[in-house]
Design a protein around this motif. Sequence first.
Motif, PDB file in Angstrom:
ATOM      1  N   ALA A 169       0.851  -1.192   0.000  1.00 42.62           N
ATOM      2  CA  ALA A 169       0.000   0.000   0.000  1.00 42.62           C
ATOM      3  C   ALA A 169       0.883   1.237   0.000  1.00 42.62           C
ATOM      4  CB  ALA A 169      -0.909  -0.006   1.233  1.00 42.62           C
ATOM      5  N   GLY A 170       0.334   2.340  -0.497  1.00 36.31           N
ATOM      6  CA  GLY A 170       1.105   3.587  -0.506  1.00 36.31           C
ATOM      7  C   GLY A 170       0.602   4.498  -1.602  1.00 36.31           C
ATOM      8  N   LEU A 171       1.084   5.724  -1.611  1.00 31.49           N
ATOM      9  CA  LEU A 171       0.648   6.689  -2.620  1.00 31.49           C
ATOM     10  C   LEU A 171       1.148   6.283  -4.006  1.00 31.49           C
ATOM     11  CD1 LEU A 171       1.367  10.134  -0.876  1.00 31.49           C
ATOM     12  CD2 LEU A 171      -0.833   8.943  -1.101  1.00 31.49           C
ATOM     13  N   GLN A 172       0.503   6.828  -5.013  1.00 35.59           N
ATOM     14  CA  GLN A 172       0.967   6.617  -6.390  1.00 35.59           C
ATOM     15  C   GLN A 172       2.377   7.200  -6.534  1.00 35.59           C
ATOM     16  OE1 GLN A 172      -1.948   7.603  -9.396  1.00 35.59           O
ATOM     17  NE2 GLN A 172      -0.342   8.385 -10.712  1.00 35.59           N
ATOM     18  N   GLY A 173       3.250   6.439  -7.154  1.00 35.85           N
ATOM     19  CA  GLY A 173       4.618   6.926  -7.348  1.00 35.85           C
ATOM     20  C   GLY A 173       5.548   6.629  -6.193  1.00 35.85           C
ATOM     21  N   ALA A 174       5.017   6.004  -5.128  1.00 36.86           N
ATOM     22  CA  ALA A 174       5.859   5.730  -3.955  1.00 36.86           C
ATOM     23  C   ALA A 174       6.927   4.692  -4.266  1.00 36.86           C
ATOM     24  CB  ALA A 174       4.994   5.247  -2.789  1.00 36.86           C
ATOM     25  N   GLY A 175       6.608   3.814  -5.232  1.00 34.88           N
ATOM     26  CA  GLY A 175       7.575   2.766  -5.570  1.00 34.88           C
ATOM     27  C   GLY A 175       7.052   1.367  -5.296  1.00 34.88           C
ATOM     28  N   LYS A 176       5.719   1.202  -5.231  1.00 30.38           N
ATOM     29  CA  LYS A 176       5.134  -0.105  -4.912  1.00 30.38           C
ATOM     30  C   LYS A 176       5.415  -1.155  -5.987  1.00 30.38           C
ATOM     31  CE  LYS A 176       0.963   1.564  -4.590  1.00 30.38           C
ATOM     32  NZ  LYS A 176       1.371   2.958  -4.734  1.00 30.38           N
ATOM     33  N   THR A 177       5.155  -0.770  -7.237  1.00 26.62           N
ATOM     34  CA  THR A 177       5.296  -1.751  -8.315  1.00 26.62           C
ATOM     35  C   THR A 177       6.759  -2.171  -8.456  1.00 26.62           C
ATOM     36  OG1 THR A 177       3.434  -0.675  -9.376  1.00 26.62           O
ATOM     37  CG2 THR A 177       4.734  -2.156 -10.738  1.00 26.62           C
ATOM     38  N   THR A 178       7.642  -1.191  -8.374  1.00 22.89           N
ATOM     39  CA  THR A 178       9.078  -1.489  -8.426  1.00 22.89           C
ATOM     40  C   THR A 178       9.444  -2.424  -7.266  1.00 22.89           C
ATOM     41  OG1 THR A 178       9.356   0.760  -9.237  1.00 22.89           O
ATOM     42  CG2 THR A 178      11.347  -0.390  -8.579  1.00 22.89           C
ATOM     43  N   LEU A 179       8.897  -2.124  -6.093  1.00 21.39           N
ATOM     44  CA  LEU A 179       9.196  -2.942  -4.925  1.00 21.39           C
ATOM     45  C   LEU A 179       8.699  -4.374  -5.118  1.00 21.39           C
ATOM     46  CD1 LEU A 179      10.146  -3.032  -1.859  1.00 21.39           C
ATOM     47  CD2 LEU A 179       7.688  -3.116  -1.434  1.00 21.39           C
ATOM     48  N   ALA A 180       7.520  -4.519  -5.759  1.00 21.32           N
ATOM     49  CA  ALA A 180       6.970  -5.862  -5.972  1.00 21.32           C
ATOM     50  C   ALA A 180       8.006  -6.715  -6.718  1.00 21.32           C
ATOM     51  CB  ALA A 180       5.667  -5.770  -6.755  1.00 21.32           C
ATOM     52  N   GLY A 181       8.664  -6.116  -7.714  1.00 21.82           N
ATOM     53  CA  GLY A 181       9.687  -6.839  -8.466  1.00 21.82           C
ATOM     54  C   GLY A 181      10.899  -7.140  -7.605  1.00 21.82           C
ATOM     55  N   LYS A 182      11.344  -6.146  -6.855  1.00 28.69           N
ATOM     56  CA  LYS A 182      12.539  -6.336  -6.027  1.00 28.69           C
ATOM     57  C   LYS A 182      12.306  -7.412  -4.967  1.00 28.69           C
ATOM     58  CE  LYS A 182      14.029  -1.508  -6.344  1.00 28.69           C
ATOM     59  NZ  LYS A 182      14.279  -0.269  -5.622  1.00 28.69           N
ATOM     60  N   LEU A 183      11.145  -7.291  -4.320  1.00 32.91           N
ATOM     61  CA  LEU A 183      10.823  -8.220  -3.238  1.00 32.91           C
ATOM     62  C   LEU A 183      10.704  -9.642  -3.782  1.00 32.91           C
ATOM     63  CD1 LEU A 183      10.123  -8.293  -0.233  1.00 32.91           C
ATOM     64  CD2 LEU A 183       7.750  -7.765  -0.811  1.00 32.91           C
ATOM     65  N   ARG A 222      -4.594   3.199 -12.316  1.00 30.87           N
ATOM     66  CA  ARG A 222      -3.620   3.917 -13.140  1.00 30.87           C
ATOM     67  C   ARG A 222      -3.447   3.187 -14.466  1.00 30.87           C
ATOM     68  NH1 ARG A 222       2.193   3.705 -13.014  1.00 30.87           N
ATOM     69  NH2 ARG A 222       2.132   2.269 -11.271  1.00 30.87           N
ATOM     70  N   PRO A 223      -3.585   3.910 -15.588  1.00 33.73           N
ATOM     71  CA  PRO A 223      -3.364   3.256 -16.872  1.00 33.73           C
ATOM     72  C   PRO A 223      -1.963   2.636 -16.865  1.00 33.73           C
ATOM     73  CG  PRO A 223      -4.062   5.541 -17.177  1.00 33.73           C
ATOM     74  CD  PRO A 223      -3.849   5.340 -15.711  1.00 33.73           C
ATOM     75  N   ASN A 224      -1.825   1.494 -17.436  1.00 39.96           N
ATOM     76  CA  ASN A 224      -0.530   0.819 -17.570  1.00 39.96           C
ATOM     77  C   ASN A 224       0.017   0.187 -16.303  1.00 39.96           C
ATOM     78  OD1 ASN A 224      -0.094   1.173 -20.310  1.00 39.96           O
ATOM     79  ND2 ASN A 224       0.540   3.288 -19.972  1.00 39.96           N
ATOM     80  N   ALA A 225      -0.686   0.330 -15.172  1.00 36.16           N
ATOM     81  CA  ALA A 225      -0.135  -0.242 -13.935  1.00 36.16           C
ATOM     82  C   ALA A 225      -0.010  -1.762 -14.054  1.00 36.16           C
ATOM     83  CB  ALA A 225      -1.003   0.131 -12.741  1.00 36.16           C
ATOM     84  N   VAL A 226      -1.018  -2.378 -14.694  1.00 36.66           N
ATOM     85  CA  VAL A 226      -0.982  -3.839 -14.825  1.00 36.66           C
ATOM     86  C   VAL A 226       0.170  -4.263 -15.741  1.00 36.66           C
ATOM     87  CG1 VAL A 226      -2.249  -5.864 -15.639  1.00 36.66           C
ATOM     88  CG2 VAL A 226      -3.437  -4.081 -14.356  1.00 36.66           C
ATOM     89  N   THR A 227       0.292  -3.561 -16.866  1.00 42.12           N
ATOM     90  CA  THR A 227       1.381  -3.933 -17.792  1.00 42.12           C
ATOM     91  C   THR A 227       2.742  -3.661 -17.135  1.00 42.12           C
ATOM     92  OG1 THR A 227       0.828  -1.870 -18.904  1.00 42.12           O
ATOM     93  CG2 THR A 227       0.312  -3.863 -20.083  1.00 42.12           C
ATOM     94  N   GLN A 228       2.829  -2.597 -16.341  1.00 44.90           N
ATOM     95  CA  GLN A 228       4.103  -2.302 -15.650  1.00 44.90           C
ATOM     96  C   GLN A 228       4.469  -3.455 -14.706  1.00 44.90           C
ATOM     97  OE1 GLN A 228       4.102   1.261 -13.222  1.00 44.90           O
ATOM     98  NE2 GLN A 228       6.161   0.817 -12.474  1.00 44.90           N
ATOM     99  N   LEU A 229       3.461  -3.976 -14.000  1.00 44.44           N
ATOM    100  CA  LEU A 229       3.737  -5.095 -13.088  1.00 44.44           C
ATOM    101  C   LEU A 229       4.144  -6.337 -13.879  1.00 44.44           C
ATOM    102  CD1 LEU A 229       3.686  -5.605  -9.972  1.00 44.44           C
ATOM    103  CD2 LEU A 229       1.562  -6.835 -10.359  1.00 44.44           C
ATOM    104  N   VAL A 251       5.761  -6.346 -16.674  1.00 46.63           N
ATOM    105  CA  VAL A 251       7.151  -6.153 -17.098  1.00 46.63           C
ATOM    106  C   VAL A 251       8.101  -6.477 -15.945  1.00 46.63           C
ATOM    107  CG1 VAL A 251       8.841  -4.397 -17.798  1.00 46.63           C
ATOM    108  CG2 VAL A 251       6.582  -4.449 -18.871  1.00 46.63           C
ATOM    109  N   VAL A 252       7.746  -5.954 -14.766  1.00 45.67           N
ATOM    110  CA  VAL A 252       8.564  -6.197 -13.579  1.00 45.67           C
ATOM    111  C   VAL A 252       8.620  -7.701 -13.280  1.00 45.67           C
ATOM    112  CG1 VAL A 252       8.372  -5.964 -11.065  1.00 45.67           C
ATOM    113  CG2 VAL A 252       8.312  -3.931 -12.487  1.00 45.67           C
TER     114      VAL A 252
END
Length: 305
Positions: free
Chosen positions: A106-120, A140-147, A149-150
Amino acid sequence: MFNSLSDRLTATFKNLRGKGRLTEADVDATVREIRRALLDADVAVPVVREFTSRVRERALGAEVSAALNPSQQIVKIVNEELKEILGGETRRIRLAKNGPTIIMLAGLQGAGKTTLAGKLSKWLKSQGHSPMLVACDLQRPNAVTQLQVVGQRANVPVFAPHPGATSTELEHPAGDPVAVARAGVEEARQKLHDVVIVDTAGRLGVDADMMEQARQIRRAIVPNEVLFVIDSMIGQDAVNTALAFDEGVNFTGIVLSKLDGDARGGAALSVSSVTGKPVMFASTGEGLDDFELFHPDRMASRILD
Ligand code: GDP
């Protein structure tokens, strides 16, 4: 991060070197300098107040040790108190006893959640786990595709809202994120993944609808951990944001992201203290490997280095 704070504290302690014993005036002057340094680093006022009063009390107290001179003694006290406000002991992920361990982000948009999902997930794989990602950010448009990619980069499967959907549908997915979260966890269970990471939607600011959605997801999937991801660069807003998320989703741990930035460090030093929740991970860059377990004692020592 912390460079300026670190320099200021080191200079303060240097002034005490060579003193045989510290008078109350010495302690007060030192505590005043520490207070200024923390405030200038954007640490929240109540945190600074509590921190400095504890340091003062302990420095004036009877903790006299023959092995340490007065300046070393104050450094030791500040080190221990810094460790405390950063969450105390290192806190590991609590693994589920049966079925997959469920981690919600959880967190604000742009906090780094999706990036973290990949790292974690990459890190969990290196620890012998078999994670799966669930894309519940349908906002957010593209959030699913971003995940996705990650997930590809980390080589872990991603549960997306509509298996087999066209790319346009994935860019603007419709549907109920609570149902997606539930279905994703069920899929992880059936496919015998031992960890499932659920990415949720954020907004640019704290928002009642977003919080309600996150709360419903939490209720539906009963996660073992709810990680609140916060951008360390947001400065003074950090405390209110953290308190709002804690009230909204009662998170269990904090991830400090963008610790590689040149922010002054106040967010990092405030959020754990005001919420009473531990910092568990630090995100230190855009790459999948820019990620570490957070050790309060090591961070405190780094600040006082
Ligand atoms: P989300 O909206 O919370 O899912 O945030 P994202 O994961 O999309 O991250 C937002 C932006 O911050 C992206 O451009 C990321 O590459 C970047 N980012 C994420 N974590 C870090 C980090 O630890 N350091 C730096 N420098 N950038 C980061």
